[in-house]
Every structure is written in structure tokens, then in C-alpha cells.
Design a protein around this motif. Structure first.
Motif, short mmCIF file in Angstrom:
data_model
loop_
_atom_site.label_atom_id
_atom_site.label_comp_id
_atom_site.label_asym_id
_atom_site.label_seq_id
_atom_site.Cartn_x
_atom_site.Cartn_y
_atom_site.Cartn_z
N ALA A 70 0.60 -1.18 0.00
CA ALA A 70 0.08 0.21 0.13
C ALA A 70 0.91 1.22 -0.04
CB ALA A 70 -0.92 0.02 1.11
N ALA A 71 1.93 1.24 0.72
CA ALA A 71 2.74 2.23 0.73
C ALA A 71 3.49 2.74 -0.43
CB ALA A 71 3.94 2.37 2.10
N ALA A 72 3.81 1.49 -1.12
CA ALA A 72 4.62 1.74 -2.40
C ALA A 72 3.60 2.27 -3.47
CB ALA A 72 5.11 0.13 -2.97
N PHE A 73 2.39 1.93 -3.14
CA PHE A 73 1.39 2.84 -4.30
C PHE A 73 1.13 4.18 -3.72
CE2 PHE A 73 0.75 -1.35 -5.82
CZ PHE A 73 0.77 -1.34 -7.25
N GLY A 74 1.42 4.44 -2.45
CA GLY A 74 1.26 5.86 -2.25
C GLY A 74 0.40 6.16 -0.97
N ALA A 75 -0.25 4.67 -0.43
CA ALA A 75 -1.34 4.73 0.66
C ALA A 75 -0.68 4.37 1.89
CB ALA A 75 -2.33 3.92 0.21
N THR A 76 -1.02 5.30 2.89
CA THR A 76 -0.11 4.93 4.11
C THR A 76 -1.01 4.57 5.18
OG1 THR A 76 1.46 6.67 3.88
CG2 THR A 76 1.13 5.95 5.94
N PHE A 77 -1.20 3.17 5.47
CA PHE A 77 -2.01 2.65 6.45
C PHE A 77 -1.41 2.63 8.05
CE2 PHE A 77 -3.78 -0.73 3.30
CZ PHE A 77 -4.57 0.07 2.69
N LEU A 78 0.11 2.84 7.96
CA LEU A 78 0.84 2.78 9.14
C LEU A 78 1.73 3.88 9.13
CD1 LEU A 78 0.94 1.14 12.06
CD2 LEU A 78 2.97 -0.11 10.77
N VAL A 142 9.22 -0.91 1.08
CA VAL A 142 8.70 0.06 0.12
C VAL A 142 9.44 0.58 -1.18
CG1 VAL A 142 7.65 2.30 0.41
CG2 VAL A 142 6.97 0.63 2.23
N PRO A 143 10.66 1.08 -0.83
CA PRO A 143 11.27 1.63 -2.08
C PRO A 143 11.73 0.51 -2.99
CG PRO A 143 12.55 1.76 -0.20
CD PRO A 143 11.45 1.23 0.55
N VAL A 144 11.99 -0.87 -2.43
CA VAL A 144 12.20 -1.81 -3.42
C VAL A 144 10.85 -2.18 -4.46
CG1 VAL A 144 12.76 -4.32 -3.69
CG2 VAL A 144 14.03 -2.94 -2.00
N PHE A 145 9.67 -2.14 -3.71
CA PHE A 145 8.47 -2.37 -4.40
C PHE A 145 8.20 -1.43 -5.25
CE2 PHE A 145 6.43 -5.54 -0.70
CZ PHE A 145 7.39 -6.33 -1.06
N ALA A 146 8.39 -0.09 -4.80
CA ALA A 146 8.04 1.00 -5.81
C ALA A 146 8.80 1.00 -6.78
CB ALA A 146 8.03 2.31 -4.74
N THR A 147 9.99 0.56 -6.80
CA THR A 147 11.02 0.64 -8.05
C THR A 147 10.93 -0.62 -9.08
OG1 THR A 147 12.65 -0.08 -6.98
CG2 THR A 147 12.52 2.45 -7.09
N GLY A 149 7.85 -2.17 -9.95
CA GLY A 149 6.87 -2.19 -10.57
C GLY A 149 5.75 -3.31 -10.28
N ILE A 150 4.66 -3.34 -10.99
CA ILE A 150 3.89 -4.23 -10.43
C ILE A 150 4.01 -5.82 -10.80
CG2 ILE A 150 1.41 -5.10 -10.95
CD1 ILE A 150 0.38 -2.30 -11.74
N GLY A 151 4.87 -6.09 -11.85
CA GLY A 151 5.19 -7.38 -12.21
C GLY A 151 6.24 -7.82 -11.06
N GLY A 152 7.24 -6.94 -10.84
CA GLY A 152 8.42 -7.34 -9.93
C GLY A 152 7.90 -7.34 -8.51
N MET A 153 6.98 -6.52 -8.27
CA MET A 153 6.40 -6.49 -6.86
C MET A 153 5.77 -7.95 -6.59
SD MET A 153 3.72 -3.88 -5.29
CE MET A 153 4.31 -2.45 -5.62
N SER A 154 5.09 -8.28 -7.57
CA SER A 154 4.41 -9.59 -7.59
C SER A 154 5.20 -10.68 -7.19
CB SER A 154 3.53 -10.09 -8.75
OG SER A 154 2.53 -8.76 -9.19
N VAL A 155 6.36 -10.51 -8.15
CA VAL A 155 7.34 -11.84 -7.84
C VAL A 155 8.05 -11.82 -6.36
CG1 VAL A 155 9.59 -12.56 -8.42
CG2 VAL A 155 8.07 -11.72 -10.14
N TYR A 156 8.29 -10.49 -5.85
CA TYR A 156 8.72 -10.40 -4.42
C TYR A 156 7.75 -11.02 -3.52
CZ TYR A 156 12.91 -7.60 -5.10
OH TYR A 156 14.08 -6.82 -5.26
N VAL A 157 6.36 -10.46 -3.68
CA VAL A 157 5.35 -11.11 -2.57
C VAL A 157 5.37 -12.75 -2.67
CG1 VAL A 157 2.93 -11.20 -2.44
CG2 VAL A 157 4.08 -9.19 -2.85
N VAL A 158 5.34 -13.30 -3.90
CA VAL A 158 5.05 -14.64 -4.00
C VAL A 158 6.34 -15.19 -3.38
CG1 VAL A 158 5.08 -16.68 -5.78
CG2 VAL A 158 3.58 -14.65 -6.02
#
Length: 212
Positions: A70-78, A142-147, A149-158
């Protein structure tokens, strides 16, 4: 005349991203193996303890990922200022575990009865410790996910979610080695609250909570 429809395929996954994700997870979660070993040692002989510990680990880490994504997309939950106060969670759980160990020492139950009744760490307790202990990792993810991209972020999450299971297996492996299991069975009821209290205090102090 229109030609045949062009088939769009997702870009191939870069194997380097998988390695980077695995390395990042290992570096930021190495201390979790110790905590998991203590949890598994505490739950030894109790029905369902393995499921609760693994479920709690996944729940806590999933919460970390939700906040980081969420923070990588600009939303701040915490809010960043709230992260140091997460140390209150393991601190409170450590004090509770210390009280329980002291209480059990004074009023020991029959060993056979203790083996058949449910017990050990609770799912939410494990999740709380996992989330609090990994709260500072959010600032790394957060900075790793933000840079990435969606595809790379999905790989990180999996990759992260797969490695959570590996971490649980590693913690259980260490907790069941004869030498380690013997030591943890003897001292685990003392080590667990000490480790939890230390983690909580460290998070509070390093984060400057309460002006520390």
C-alpha cells in the motif's frame, strides 16, 4: 482488412528478481528463525500448535506485505512515527509469557494431562510478534516495491510467502533437534519471554518511542 488479433503475453520473469527477493527476505528475517524455534519448542506436545504457529507467521507477515505494498502505491496505513510503538506488542507478550512461566513453576500440572490438552503459542500472539518484529522491514520493502513495478512486486510477494513456509520449517527443524530440543525444553520457558521483552525494548529504543 484487420489482421489476426495480437496475443499479448506478460513479460517473462527475470530470474535475477527471484534471487534478489530471496536475498532480501533472508537478510531482513534471519532473526525470525530463532523466534520460531522458541515458539515451536513452547508448543511441543500440544495439539494444533504447528498450525497455529505457521498460521500466525503467515498472518503477521501478510500484514507487513499489505502495509508495504500500500505504501509503495502511495497509501499509508501505518504512519512511520507509529512503527516504534509496535515494540509494545512483543513487550506485552513477553511479560505475559514471563508471568505464565512463573505461575506454572509455582503450580505445575500433571505432565500427562499437559500433553493432551491444547496449548502453546496462540495464532494471534505469533502474528503480533511477527508483525512487530518485521515492522522496521516495511521501510526497506517500500522503496524496493515502488521501483520494481507491479510485475516485480508480484514476484517479491510470491517469493516472500514461499519463504515464510521455509522459515517455519527451519524453526521447527531446529526446535526438534535432540540437543537443541533438550535445551529449549529446559530453558525455553525462560528464553521466550526474555527474547520477546528484548525485541520489544529494542524496537522502542531504536525507534525513539516515548522520547527514548
Amino acid at each position: 482488412m484487420d489482421g489476426p488479433p495480437i496475443e499479448r503475453r506478460p513479460p517473462p520473469v527475470n530470474p535475477g528478481v527471484i534471487g534478489q527477493a530471496a536475498g532480501l527476505f533472508a537478510v531482513t528475517n534471519i532473526d525470525d528463525i530463532v523466534i520460531l524455534a522458541l515458539f515451536f519448542a513452547q508448543g511441543a506436545g500440544h495439539r494444533g500448535s504447528t498450525v497455529r504457529i505457521m498460521g500466525g507467521q503467515y498472518l503477521g507477515f501478510a500484514a507487513i506485505l499489505v502495509v508495504a505494498v500500500a505504501a509503495a502505491f502511495g497509501a499509508t496505513f501505518l504512519p512511520e512515527a507509529a512503527i516504534p510503538y509496535l515494540g509494545l506488542l512483543p513487550l506485552a507478550l513477553g511479560l505475559k509469557a514471563a508471568w505464565q512461566a512463573w505461575k506454572n513453576h509455582r503450580d505445575e500440572d500433571d505432565d500427562e494431562e499437559a500433553e493432551v490438552k491444547p496449548g502453546g503459542p496462540g495464532l494471534l500472539a505469533v502474528a503480533a510478534v511477527t508483525f512487530a518484529n518485521g515492522g522496521d522491514n516495511i521501510g526497506v520493502y517500500v522503496p524496493v516495491f515502488a521501483t520494481a513495478g507491479i510485475g516485480g512486486m508480484s514476484v517479491y510477494v510470491v517469493v516472500f510467502l514461499i519463504l515464510v513456509a521455509l522459515w517455519c520449517l527451519a524453526g521447527r527443524f531446529f526446535a526438534t533437534r535432540p540437543v537443541i530440543a533438550k535445551a529449549l525444553s529446559r530453558w525455553g520457558h525462560i528464553l521466550l519471554p526474555v527474547v520477546l521483552i528484548a525485541i520489544g525494548a529494542l524496537i522502542l529504543v531504536e525507534g525513539g518511542a516515548f522520547g527514548l
